[in-house]
Design an enzyme around this catalytic site. Sequence first.
Site: not given
Length: 373
Positions: A27, A150-152, A247, A291, A297, A300
């Site tokens: 990604g 990686t954003i992770d 997530e 809510r 994304h 990203r």
Amino acid sequence: MRGSMPRNRAERVVRGKKRIGILTGGGDCPGLNAAIRAIAKTAILNYDMEVVGIKDGFLGLIEDRYTPVFYEDVSGILTLGGTFLGASNKANPFRHSDSRGKFRDLSDVALKNYRAMELDGLVCIGGDGTLNIAYKLYKKGVKLVGVPKTIDNDLKQTDATIGFDSALVTATEAIDKLHTTAQSHHRVMVIEVMGRYAGWLALYAGLAGGGDIILLPEFPYDIKKICNVVLKRNQRGKRFSIIVVSEGARPKSGKMVVKRVVKDSTDPIRLGGIGDKVANDIEDLTGLETRVTVLGHLQRGGEPTPFDRILATRFGVKSCELINRGSFGKAVVLKADEIRAVDLKDAVGDTRRVSLDNPVIKAAMSVGTSFGI
């Protein structure tokens, strides 16, 4: 496509030039262009190398699509998000899906194209999936170096990966904005962030954004404890709550919520939907209006933060240094603010996860943040 590059290895040898390739796999994220820029400029200015950009990650290696990269091509791209070379999180030379959905091992094709490009080294920029593929290609004879992004932020040998800080800023700014509407309408606001199977992004954004509850994949949550926190805040006059959910979070005795499965992807599981589950459960058990906002994304996109620009530049410079001295099968990493090289095989495989003894967890707990455990 080689532009004004020498037409063959003999011509390059006469001119004394090496040729390196760059690809961005998996990604996209902010900071990739900064890394490409650093690699290309360092190769050209310091080592008099030629630079080739492989299009769309490993897909370009499979399909023999590449372009020469000159100094002018990377001038001015430091601040741009994404990757001008393109990326693909589906292309895997060892398990490539054809038009009929059948998988084939095309690693020999990728190896053949790599050799035809006459590269003296290849820089693979990517996360765990990309670097796993890179390691397999290295074992088949591809001379390469890995750069972690990686954003992770879940690669085990590095303190930080390209893209994480930028995603963190985006997530934190979103939480800040949601605070005002949560207060105005006296709502419980659930914010779902990315991270896959590691909770670094949710943890850091949750703490920075003042989240009251942070739910991480590492610690299955008890919905009753979450509801108790929300109700107690309500009783004390705090008629809103901010819940930041990774997530990959899941309830005790429950499973992660899978949004869909993409069979031809290097990581087929697409997580998503846990925010809705948490919100529905809270409303059912407390009666409080809840809510959900899924950042998706957005995390990203956008321009890289100064930290990511600097990290990408340092990684890029180090990767060129390794290639110039013929040190392949390595990954560049950040350790205690020092850029080091580790064996690629040690940089992939196990996911770096959040532990309860992490100092950030302890700091969050000290200011009253709940993890639903």
